[in-house]
Design a protein around this motif. Sequence first.
Motif, PDB file in Angstrom:
ATOM      1  N   PRO A  88       0.787  -1.338   0.075  1.00 43.03           N
ATOM      2  CA  PRO A  88      -0.002   0.078   0.091  1.00 43.03           C
ATOM      3  C   PRO A  88       0.978   1.230   0.001  1.00 43.03           C
ATOM      4  O   PRO A  88       1.941   1.346   0.702  1.00 43.03           O
TER       5      PRO A  88
ATOM      6  N   TRP B  62      -3.766   9.225  -8.267  1.00 46.43           N
ATOM      7  CA  TRP B  62      -4.331   8.771  -7.067  1.00 46.43           C
ATOM      8  C   TRP B  62      -5.405   8.441  -6.992  1.00 46.43           C
ATOM      9  O   TRP B  62      -5.905   7.258  -6.257  1.00 46.43           O
TER      10      TRP B  62
ATOM     11  N   ASN C 186      -5.905   5.127  -8.883  1.00 42.42           N
ATOM     12  CA  ASN C 186      -5.085   3.884  -8.425  1.00 42.42           C
ATOM     13  C   ASN C 186      -5.298   3.560  -6.976  1.00 42.42           C
ATOM     14  O   ASN C 186      -5.248   2.521  -6.418  1.00 42.42           O
ATOM     15  N   GLU C 187      -5.601   4.617  -6.397  1.00 43.85           N
ATOM     16  CA  GLU C 187      -5.919   4.466  -4.605  1.00 43.85           C
ATOM     17  C   GLU C 187      -7.140   5.445  -4.222  1.00 43.85           C
ATOM     18  O   GLU C 187      -7.094   6.066  -3.381  1.00 43.85           O
TER      19      GLU C 187
ATOM     20  N   ARG D 104      -7.550   5.963  -0.541  1.00 44.21           N
ATOM     21  CA  ARG D 104      -6.774   6.774   0.188  1.00 44.21           C
ATOM     22  C   ARG D 104      -7.053   8.335   0.039  1.00 44.21           C
ATOM     23  O   ARG D 104      -6.563   8.916   1.194  1.00 44.21           O
TER      24      ARG D 104
ATOM     25  N   GLN E 176       6.686   2.387  -5.428  1.00 36.52           N
ATOM     26  CA  GLN E 176       5.649   1.383  -4.548  1.00 36.52           C
ATOM     27  C   GLN E 176       6.419  -0.202  -4.835  1.00 36.52           C
ATOM     28  O   GLN E 176       6.369  -1.151  -4.298  1.00 36.52           O
TER      29      GLN E 176
END
Lengths: 173, 297
Positions: free
Chosen positions: A14, A54, A57-58, A61, A164
């Motif tokens: 993560p 972001w 992909n996340e 978050r 990452q």
Amino acid sequence: MTLANSPRHEILMPVKGWFIMLSLIVALLLNLVPLTGTARTLQPDFVALVMLYWYVNEPQRVGISMAFWMGLLMDLSNASTFGQHALGYSVMAFMALVFNRRVGIFDGYKQAPQIGLVLLSGQIVTLLAALFAGSPFPGWNFFLGSIVGMLLWPLLSAILRAPQKLWSASDAR
Amino acid sequence: MIEISPRFFRHSPNLLARTAFFVILSLLLMALDSRFKYLGGVREIFSVIVYPLQKLAQVPMSMYDAASELFQHSEIAEENVHLKQQHLVDKGQLLRLRALEAENTQLRKLLNATQRIKNKATVAEILRVPHDPFNRKVLLDKGSMSGIEAGQAVVDDIGVVGQVTRNYPLASEVTLLTDRDHSVPVQVVRNGLRSIISGTGREGVLELRYMAINTDIQEGDVLVTSGIDGVYPPGLPVAVVSQIDRNPNYIFARITCMPVSGVNQNRQLLILSTPAPRAGTPAEATKMKSRQEARRQ
């Protein structure tokens, strides 16, 4: 392309919170580089690109508030009406969050046109807001930044994914 | 019954609501900022956050400048010779100017006129030219800590550039002549005709609005500040008339002008300190006022 090959299904560590922050600060810095002439017309909106990365992909978050605050910072450094970029970024964030599962199936190159579309719609929202406030139409090359941003997308996502991958690799050992 | 939605779908249902919240907040901010100008304090706080980043973003440029200076010795020598010649020419003109200035003060004293106040000036560097096609502004690297106030005029070596419209502690925002919302009172050098020149929002295009078709104005006329507003000192070059369209179907002529100052070429600009004092209240009015106050007491 099988699902297993797509970048989204690699198992990665993560992402770390400070890395998201750092990437946004660097993007803001790139947006602030004083350019002139053609380079300035072609300068893509790095903050929007990194944020979209972001969001795609996340999505767990990052929230829409991030887009709003980054928009306010952009407004200030651009000396534009407060809220103008914040509006465009919020709409972009919404689109990216709605489409993130669909976009995530593809790899970097195939994602690019879809990201280009999101960037373009963000710009159109900003343009409409400015037109309603009474600004004149800035000319068609206003949209060139989005197209350059779209072309940069594969490179950018590779760069943002690299740390990452490194962390995951070092963890596996 | 307790419904537990899986983590996978967690944020979907209220995504639209949250987006709507931020969109409405943005619209509200835009209205507050453009119509009521309430957000000065907020802007100041944000500017302090952004300032170090802006400075950092300039580093590559200044490094390039320093590097190119190293390789430019021969050019500098050539330039030096040229400048020396120019200096001689200028010196002659300066002497004449001094003589004229002395004569002028003498005459003004004789006429008992108010003497023109010499403006103090601060040199500032352009920190950033915003990448925003909707407004014509630049940020300078001097702010309220260097005594810059909103309302001061900004010039370069050729003519007027614009006006400081916002000041932050370490930076200030200059609205350029070409901004849609910016106007300057001007005067035609040739015949002393007064008017107001306004920006159009397009680069390098200014407009003289509401001038009758038969106005005595020609292409190539030089416009200078008239100084009536008390913001710009009188006599600074502003623009040159580039095109006149006298269409008898309209009441007004379309007069397009080109600004003389080069915002895109210069890095340094001059901020003129607080404008010349406004014309005093006429003696009659002050007398009336004091009489009224006396009556009240």
